[in-house]
Design an enzyme around this catalytic site. Sequence first.
Site, PDB file in Angstrom:
ATOM      1  N   HIS A 214     -24.925  55.885  91.780  1.00  0.00           N
ATOM      2  CA  HIS A 214     -24.042  55.298  90.771  1.00  0.00           C
ATOM      3  C   HIS A 214     -22.629  55.830  90.996  1.00  0.00           C
ATOM      4  CE1 HIS A 214     -27.325  54.358  87.542  1.00  0.00           C
ATOM      5  NE2 HIS A 214     -27.734  54.058  88.767  1.00  0.00           N
TER       6      HIS A 214
ATOM      7  N   GLU B  69     -20.452  57.074  89.032  1.00  0.00           N
ATOM      8  CA  GLU B  69     -20.166  58.345  88.372  1.00  0.00           C
ATOM      9  C   GLU B  69     -20.711  59.526  89.165  1.00  0.00           C
ATOM     10  OE1 GLU B  69     -21.624  55.552  87.083  1.00  0.00           O
ATOM     11  OE2 GLU B  69     -21.681  55.704  84.903  1.00  0.00           O
TER      12      GLU B  69
ATOM     13  N   CYS C 140     -26.386  59.466  84.443  1.00  0.00           N
ATOM     14  CA  CYS C 140     -24.979  59.815  84.659  1.00  0.00           C
ATOM     15  C   CYS C 140     -24.420  60.628  83.499  1.00  0.00           C
ATOM     16  CB  CYS C 140     -24.158  58.546  84.886  1.00  0.00           C
ATOM     17  SG  CYS C 140     -24.603  57.711  86.440  1.00  0.00           S
TER      18      CYS C 140
END
Length: 150
Positions: A53, A55, A86
């Site tokens: 992801h 992040e 996250c």
Amino acid sequence: MQNDEIFMEQALRQAEEAARCGEVPIGAVLAKDNSILVADRNRREELKDATAHAELLVLRKAGRMLGGWRLSGYTLYVTLEPCPMCAGAMVLARIDRLVFGAVDPKGGAAGSLYDIVRDERLNHRLAITGGVIEEQCASILQQFFRSKRV
């Protein structure tokens, strides 16, 4: 909050690049003292990694650049409210502040479905600002998923 919009626009550029690459269009930027340290986008398909992801990639890059995992004093900008994974990583990294664009009522962990980043049972909490250039952040996601359904 002018800087919030400027940095979120940079995260949105990362999301646009993700869309061009066939990734879910989410981008993230890590900033401190009015400057960007790192920026990245979702890369799950590219890296064949469910944890890739935007992040997490930003947190990983920052840790390598700074030589440590503690990111106190930094603000993370992300185009979509973070998922539980996250959000948990942000708490562990000791990020000071989270700024996100679109809310994620089905999986958000910064106030929508869960509130991991402000959970008083944890040893760290983040300040949150949501809804920054929300329309653009939501629109790119809607367009992406609309194109996948056709």
